[in-house]
Write an enzyme that holds these catalytic residues in place. Structure first.
Site, PDB file in Angstrom:
ATOM      1  NE  ARG A  32     -58.840  14.456  59.027  1.00 30.80           N
ATOM      2  CZ  ARG A  32     -58.293  14.512  60.242  1.00 30.80           C
ATOM      3  NH1 ARG A  32     -57.973  15.676  60.788  1.00 30.80           N
ATOM      4  NH2 ARG A  32     -58.053  13.411  60.924  1.00 30.80           N
ATOM      5  CG  HIS A  41     -61.428   9.607  62.866  1.00 28.84           C
ATOM      6  ND1 HIS A  41     -60.589   9.456  61.784  1.00 28.84           N
ATOM      7  CD2 HIS A  41     -60.725  10.354  63.778  1.00 28.84           C
ATOM      8  CE1 HIS A  41     -59.441  10.079  62.025  1.00 28.84           C
ATOM      9  NE2 HIS A  41     -59.503  10.622  63.215  1.00 28.84           N
ATOM     10  CD  GLN A  64     -57.918   8.230  66.395  1.00 28.39           C
ATOM     11  OE1 GLN A  64     -57.493   9.166  65.740  1.00 28.39           O
ATOM     12  NE2 GLN A  64     -57.243   7.677  67.388  1.00 28.39           N
ATOM     13  CG  ASP A 107     -62.924  13.548  69.874  1.00 27.94           C
ATOM     14  OD1 ASP A 107     -61.903  14.267  69.871  1.00 27.94           O
ATOM     15  OD2 ASP A 107     -63.577  13.302  68.834  1.00 27.94           O
ATOM     16  CB  CYS A 160     -58.792  10.473  68.544  1.00 22.74           C
ATOM     17  SG  CYS A 160     -59.838  11.948  68.597  1.00 22.74           S
ATOM     18  NE  ARG A 184     -55.159   7.500  63.396  1.00 21.56           N
ATOM     19  CZ  ARG A 184     -55.539   8.669  62.851  1.00 21.56           C
ATOM     20  NH1 ARG A 184     -55.429   9.788  63.527  1.00 21.56           N
ATOM     21  NH2 ARG A 184     -56.086   8.703  61.644  1.00 21.56           N
TER      22      ARG A 184
HETATM   23  N1  NVA Z   1     -64.100  14.813  66.733  1.00 17.98           N
HETATM   24  C1  NVA Z   1     -62.864  15.466  66.352  1.00 17.98           C
HETATM   25  C2  NVA Z   1     -61.834  14.444  65.995  1.00 17.98           C
HETATM   26  C3  NVA Z   1     -60.495  15.024  65.658  1.00 17.98           C
HETATM   27  C4  NVA Z   1     -59.484  13.990  65.264  1.00 17.98           C
HETATM   28  C5  NVA Z   1     -63.123  16.389  65.183  1.00 17.98           C
HETATM   29  O1  NVA Z   1     -63.822  15.974  64.239  1.00 17.98           O
HETATM   30  O2  NVA Z   1     -62.643  17.523  65.197  1.00 17.98           O
HETATM   31  N1   CP Z   2     -56.704  11.969  65.647  1.00 17.93           N
HETATM   32  C1   CP Z   2     -56.593  12.648  64.508  1.00 17.93           C
HETATM   33  O1   CP Z   2     -57.250  12.353  63.512  1.00 17.93           O
HETATM   34  O2   CP Z   2     -55.697  13.673  64.529  1.00 17.93           O
HETATM   35  P1   CP Z   2     -55.479  14.753  63.389  1.00 17.93           P
HETATM   36  O3   CP Z   2     -56.721  15.603  63.329  1.00 17.93           O
HETATM   37  O4   CP Z   2     -54.271  15.516  63.825  1.00 17.93           O
HETATM   38  O5   CP Z   2     -55.251  14.045  62.084  1.00 17.93           O
END
Ligand code: NVA
Ligand code: CP
Length: 340
Positions: free
Chosen positions: A110, A137, A140, A234, A276, A321
């Site tokens: 990540r 993502h 997800q 989101d 998400c 997930r």
């Molecule tokens: N769009 C959000 C998703 C978090 C799971 C981010 O990148 O922070």
């Molecule tokens: N939805 C998601 O990716 O959550 P986290 O950022 O907690 O991993």
């Protein structure tokens, strides 16, 4: 035995890189693994496998989903972050990839640029899973598809769902490409400045020509939510973006905040809300409280009464997930797909 498992030793960098058929087979495996866990009959297909989990951004769901999937399946996860490893400062992604690939059977990553996860996959030569980048993502998406299938009983090609909010972010881009790949009807509603990257739209349109997916991208909300099965949103400012973005984002996105009125505009009694997570839906975070103080509303991208309503399926989505990530690990690390 011939290798009939198309996922074996594959990386997951963006879900729409994989065929609709392969996505279906992974979801079938996820459902079977979920059922087996519930029935207490889960078998361990990943004994002795070592999995590296690299997080350059924070995570609750993705990290724990990978870890619990590993524990259930007998694999050994190692959590690595950029503060306590050499990655990013003293050591390049290419060198890190080659070192980890000597020790681990697969790597989750990540971070920020999509290019980084692609470089990791290129050098590692073991499966690399994109646990979120600025652009996409994909893990997800697996959970979202499984959750929509479970709640609607529809095939992926018959799903109809909307996304409202910041539509240039990772989740929105992946939802668009995923729908285009599997043939769903996707509607994205966002102000012009926050609509998906034109390159992603073009890619989605090309995929839709093969799959029969329907794509609507509009500033107007009503045509997007009308008769949808699901409405997604989101967070309005994603990880890695400046906190300064909040003010402008709130101004642009307030009309797209998911409220009971938006659910009603779907004209569907059985409309479901998805996110998400994490979500700013109440006053129990500093940002949620600051928003309440400045705007007098409870919940930023979604009102608390929607988030906590029976229409909200966000915790089913969060649980999925783990089941879908488990399927991904099993499918990519076992030469044959288990027949469950
Ligand atoms: N769009 C959000 C998703 C978090 C799971 C981010 O990148 O922070
Ligand atoms: N939805 C998601 O990716 O959550 P986290 O950022 O907690 O991993």
């Amino acid at each position: 035995m011939p290798n009939n498992n198309p996922w074996y030793q594959q990386s997951l960098l963006e879900l729409s890189n994989h065929s609709s058929e392969d996505i279906h087979s992974l979801l079938t495996l996820a459902s079977a693994l979920k059922r087996a866990k519930r029935q207490g009959s889960e078998q361990r297909y990943l004994q002795g496998k070592n999995i590296a989990l690299i997080f350059e951004k924070t995570s609750t769901r993705t990290r724990t989903a990978f870890e619990v999937a590993c524990f259930d399946q007998g694999a050994n996860p190692t959590y690595l972050d950029s503060n306590t490893t050499q990655l990013g400062d003293k050591e390049s992604v290419a060198d890190t990839a080659q070192v980890l690939a000597r020790l681990y059977d697969a790597i989750e990553y990540r971070g920020f640029a999509q290019k980084t996860v692609e470089t990791l996959a290129y050098y590692a030569k073991v499966p690399v899973y994109n646990g979120l980048t600025d652009q996409s993502h994909p893990t997800q998406m697996l959970a979202d598809l499984l959750t929509m299938q479970e709640h609607s009983g529809k095939t992926l090609a018959n799903l109809r769902y909307a996304y409202l909010g910041d539509a240039r972010n990772n989740t929105a881009h992946s939802l668009l490409l995923t729908a285009a790949r599997v043939g769903s009807d996707i509607r994205i509603s966002a102000p012009k400045a926050l609509q998906p990257d034109p390159k992603i739209i073009q890619q989605a349109q090309q995929l839709a020509q093969q799959s029969g997916a329907k794509i609507l991208i509009s500033e107007a909300i009503e045509p997007c939510v009308l008769d949808c099965d699901f409405i997604h949103t989101d967070i309005w400012v994603s990880m890695g973006e400046s906190k300064q973005a909040w003010q402008e984002r709130i101004q642009l996105l307030l009309p797209y905040r998911i409220t009971q009125d938006i659910l009603k505009a779907s004209q569907r009694e059985d409309i479901k809300f998805m996110h998400c997570l994490p979500a700013y839906h109440d006053r129990n975070t500093p940002t949620g409280e600051a928003f309440y103080q400045s705007h007098g509303m409870i919940g930023i991208e979604v009102s608390d009464d929607v988030f906590t309503s029976p229409a909200s399926i966000v915790f089913d989505q969060a649980e999925n997930r783990m089941h879908t990530i488990k399927a991904l690990l099993v499918a990519t690390l076992c030469p044959q797909l288990p027949q469950l």
